[in-house]
Scaffold this motif. Structure first.
Motif, PDB file in Angstrom:
ATOM      1  N   ARG A 121       0.824  -1.209   0.000  1.00  7.50           N
ATOM      2  CA  ARG A 121       0.000   0.000   0.000  1.00  7.50           C
ATOM      3  C   ARG A 121       0.858   1.258   0.000  1.00  7.50           C
ATOM      4  NH1 ARG A 121      -4.493   0.449   4.592  1.00  7.50           N
ATOM      5  NH2 ARG A 121      -5.123  -1.446   3.459  1.00  7.50           N
ATOM      6  N   ALA A 122       1.952   1.241   0.755  1.00  4.07           N
ATOM      7  CA  ALA A 122       2.833   2.411   0.805  1.00  4.07           C
ATOM      8  C   ALA A 122       3.483   2.662  -0.548  1.00  4.07           C
ATOM      9  CB  ALA A 122       3.900   2.205   1.881  1.00  4.07           C
ATOM     10  N   ASP A 123       3.913   1.596  -1.221  1.00  2.36           N
ATOM     11  CA  ASP A 123       4.545   1.780  -2.525  1.00  2.36           C
ATOM     12  C   ASP A 123       3.539   2.192  -3.593  1.00  2.36           C
ATOM     13  OD1 ASP A 123       7.147   1.441  -1.841  1.00  2.36           O
ATOM     14  OD2 ASP A 123       7.336  -0.627  -2.546  1.00  2.36           O
ATOM     15  N   LEU A 124       2.312   1.700  -3.481  1.00  2.00           N
ATOM     16  CA  LEU A 124       1.280   2.128  -4.437  1.00  2.00           C
ATOM     17  C   LEU A 124       1.029   3.632  -4.306  1.00  2.00           C
ATOM     18  CD1 LEU A 124      -1.293  -0.806  -4.179  1.00  2.00           C
ATOM     19  CD2 LEU A 124       0.103  -0.206  -6.166  1.00  2.00           C
ATOM     20  N   LYS A 125       1.010   4.102  -3.075  1.00  2.00           N
ATOM     21  CA  LYS A 125       0.836   5.542  -2.844  1.00  2.00           C
ATOM     22  C   LYS A 125       2.033   6.315  -3.373  1.00  2.00           C
ATOM     23  CE  LYS A 125      -0.203   8.904   0.789  1.00  2.00           C
ATOM     24  NZ  LYS A 125      -0.458   9.098   2.249  1.00  2.00           N
ATOM     25  N   ALA A 126       3.245   5.791  -3.111  1.00  2.00           N
ATOM     26  CA  ALA A 126       4.458   6.464  -3.582  1.00  2.00           C
ATOM     27  C   ALA A 126       4.571   6.436  -5.101  1.00  2.00           C
ATOM     28  CB  ALA A 126       5.684   5.812  -2.951  1.00  2.00           C
ATOM     29  N   ALA A 127       3.904   5.474  -5.748  1.00  2.00           N
ATOM     30  CA  ALA A 127       3.997   5.333  -7.198  1.00  2.00           C
ATOM     31  C   ALA A 127       3.073   6.284  -7.948  1.00  2.00           C
ATOM     32  CB  ALA A 127       3.676   3.891  -7.606  1.00  2.00           C
ATOM     33  N   TRP A 151      12.606  -0.413 -19.093  1.00  2.00           N
ATOM     34  CA  TRP A 151      14.034  -0.112 -19.250  1.00  2.00           C
ATOM     35  C   TRP A 151      14.560   0.607 -18.006  1.00  2.00           C
ATOM     36  CZ3 TRP A 151      17.008   4.366 -19.519  1.00  2.00           C
ATOM     37  CH2 TRP A 151      18.291   4.247 -20.069  1.00  2.00           C
ATOM     38  N   GLY A 152      13.795   1.575 -17.540  1.00  2.00           N
ATOM     39  CA  GLY A 152      14.226   2.349 -16.378  1.00  2.00           C
ATOM     40  C   GLY A 152      14.305   1.515 -15.117  1.00  2.00           C
ATOM     41  N   THR A 153      13.302   0.680 -14.862  1.00  2.00           N
ATOM     42  CA  THR A 153      13.318  -0.103 -13.632  1.00  2.00           C
ATOM     43  C   THR A 153      14.397  -1.175 -13.663  1.00  2.00           C
ATOM     44  OG1 THR A 153      11.861  -1.153 -12.001  1.00  2.00           O
ATOM     45  CG2 THR A 153      11.620  -1.897 -14.265  1.00  2.00           C
ATOM     46  N   VAL A 154      14.691  -1.733 -14.854  1.00  2.00           N
ATOM     47  CA  VAL A 154      15.779  -2.705 -14.965  1.00  2.00           C
ATOM     48  C   VAL A 154      17.128  -2.023 -14.735  1.00  2.00           C
ATOM     49  CG1 VAL A 154      17.036  -4.159 -16.614  1.00  2.00           C
ATOM     50  CG2 VAL A 154      14.570  -4.372 -16.408  1.00  2.00           C
ATOM     51  N   MET A 155      17.300  -0.828 -15.282  1.00  2.00           N
ATOM     52  CA  MET A 155      18.548  -0.095 -15.067  1.00  2.00           C
ATOM     53  C   MET A 155      18.745   0.210 -13.582  1.00  2.00           C
ATOM     54  SD  MET A 155      20.251   0.544 -17.959  1.00  2.00           S
ATOM     55  CE  MET A 155      21.120   2.106 -17.777  1.00  2.00           C
ATOM     56  N   TRP A 157      12.438   4.142  -5.981  1.00  2.00           N
ATOM     57  CA  TRP A 157      12.178   4.375  -7.397  1.00  2.00           C
ATOM     58  C   TRP A 157      12.100   3.055  -8.155  1.00  2.00           C
ATOM     59  CZ3 TRP A 157      16.089   8.894  -8.671  1.00  2.00           C
ATOM     60  CH2 TRP A 157      15.612  10.070  -8.092  1.00  2.00           C
ATOM     61  N   HIS A 158      12.979   2.121  -7.804  1.00  2.00           N
ATOM     62  CA  HIS A 158      12.963   0.814  -8.469  1.00  2.00           C
ATOM     63  C   HIS A 158      11.630   0.110  -8.248  1.00  2.00           C
ATOM     64  CE1 HIS A 158      14.223  -2.983 -10.059  1.00  2.00           C
ATOM     65  NE2 HIS A 158      14.295  -3.571  -8.879  1.00  2.00           N
TER      66      HIS A 158
END
Length: 330
Positions: free
Chosen positions: A31-37, A97-101, A124-125
């Motif tokens: 839930r915290a990451d969904l909010k941060a996303a 691409w960004g998340t893999v980097m 961010w990842h």
């Protein structure tokens, strides 16, 4: 000691406020990451809209590579859902691409200086991973919606089932290049979701099991790029968009090689085989083979870009009357 009696003239002890359950230290709730996303997802929507407008204008002007492949689609007002599917696909590939980097940067040799803290990079990842999953699903959903629209004249239930099966059931789509490209894209989606969400239950499956499974995220990315090269009409021909797509894989391959050569975790480092405390021979061989394969990929990418032999098709002088036989793209 203070008395807890509540007789005449005494002050009753205050009732402690209820303490909400909190996750253990180091555990990040979904839930915290969904909010941060949310900001990340908002940026993805903006990029998707920009790509959609670009593709829409290109199709309306007749300069679209999609129209060059399938002239009957020279009507962006009719095929807007197809264009939106393409836009979600391109933004999804960019976020992938960004998340893999970010993942490779975090799991490989740590740079001496970073513009932000490691905790921020990890967040961010995770958020870009969640956004990528949403974009991939939206890409598939709009592709299915276009199939529903295109199957006019049949009953709604039959159209919905046919579109659902073609989009989400592996092996069901039976048209041309899609026989291979669609299952590859489905494989990327169906691997991305569990591999991305396993992070939030790693305390149940064990950190080591999660790490082993999480390594397969690179497979999701490879499948996504493969799906695009096979089926993306915007990179159908051997022109600069296809070359750029190949070039973007070079930094991924370089970071992957660095991550394999100098992993952040000491247990994954490659020492002499058979030494006490080092990896078992089979594991050592697998890790050495992985390093050799990553180096070979870099050489292959350079050869593809420099030679110009990137699997693209030459653009015809005159567009075909219909889609090329057996090569109906997405």
């Amino acid at each position: 000691m203070h008395s807890e009696t509540t007789g005449h003239g005494s002050t009753p002890a205050p009732t402690p406020a209820p303490v909400r359950d909190r996750p253990p230290a180091g555990r990040v709730p979904l839930r915290a990451d969904l909010k941060a996303a949310l900001p990340d997802a908002g940026a993805a929507v903006v990029v998707t809209v920009a790509v959609f407008v670009f593709l829409y204008l290109r199709m309306r002007s007749g300069a679209s590579a999609t129209v060059a492949v399938m002239p009957f689609m020279n009507d962006p007002g009719t095929y807007w859902m197809y264009l939106l599917s393409q836009a979600f696909g391109w933004s999804g590939l960019l976020w992938s691409w960004g998340t893999v980097m970010l993942g490779l940067l975090l799991s490989g040799p740590r740079p001496g200086r970073l513009p932000v803290s490691r905790a921020v990079l990890e967040r961010w990842h995770r958020t870009t991973s969640l956004t990528t999953m949403a974009l991939m699903f939206a890409h598939a959903l709009m592709f299915g919606a276009e199939l529903v629209r295109d199957a006019g004249g049949t009953a709604w239930l039959a159209r919905l089932w046919s579109a659902f099966a073609d989009t989400f059931v592996p092996g069901w789509y039976d048209s041309g290049t899609g026989k291979l490209a669609i299952p590859i894209g489905q494989g990327a989606l169906y691997l991305a979701v569990p591999l991305g969400l396993l992070f939030y239950v790693r305390h149940r499956i064990g950190a080591n099991a999660w790490r082993r499974l999480h390594r397969f995220v690179i497979v999701v990315y490879v499948l996504s790029v493969w799906h695009t090269l096979l089926y993306g009409t915007n990179v159908w021909y051997d022109e600069w968009p296809r070359t750029v797509l190949w070039l973007l894989q070079l930094p991924v391959a370089v970071l992957l090689l660095l991550r394999l050569l100098r992993p952040a975790r000491r247990a994954e480092r490659l020492g002499a085989p058979g030494r006490q405390g080092e990896a078992a021979p089979l594991r050592w061989t697998a890790r050495a083979a992985g390093r050799a394969a990553a180096a070979a990929v870099i050489v292959g990418l350079l050869a593809v870009v420099l030679s110009g032999h990137d699997g693209g098709r030459p653009r015809p002088d005159e567009p075909p009357a219909t889609a090329p036989a057996g090569q109906e793209p997405e």
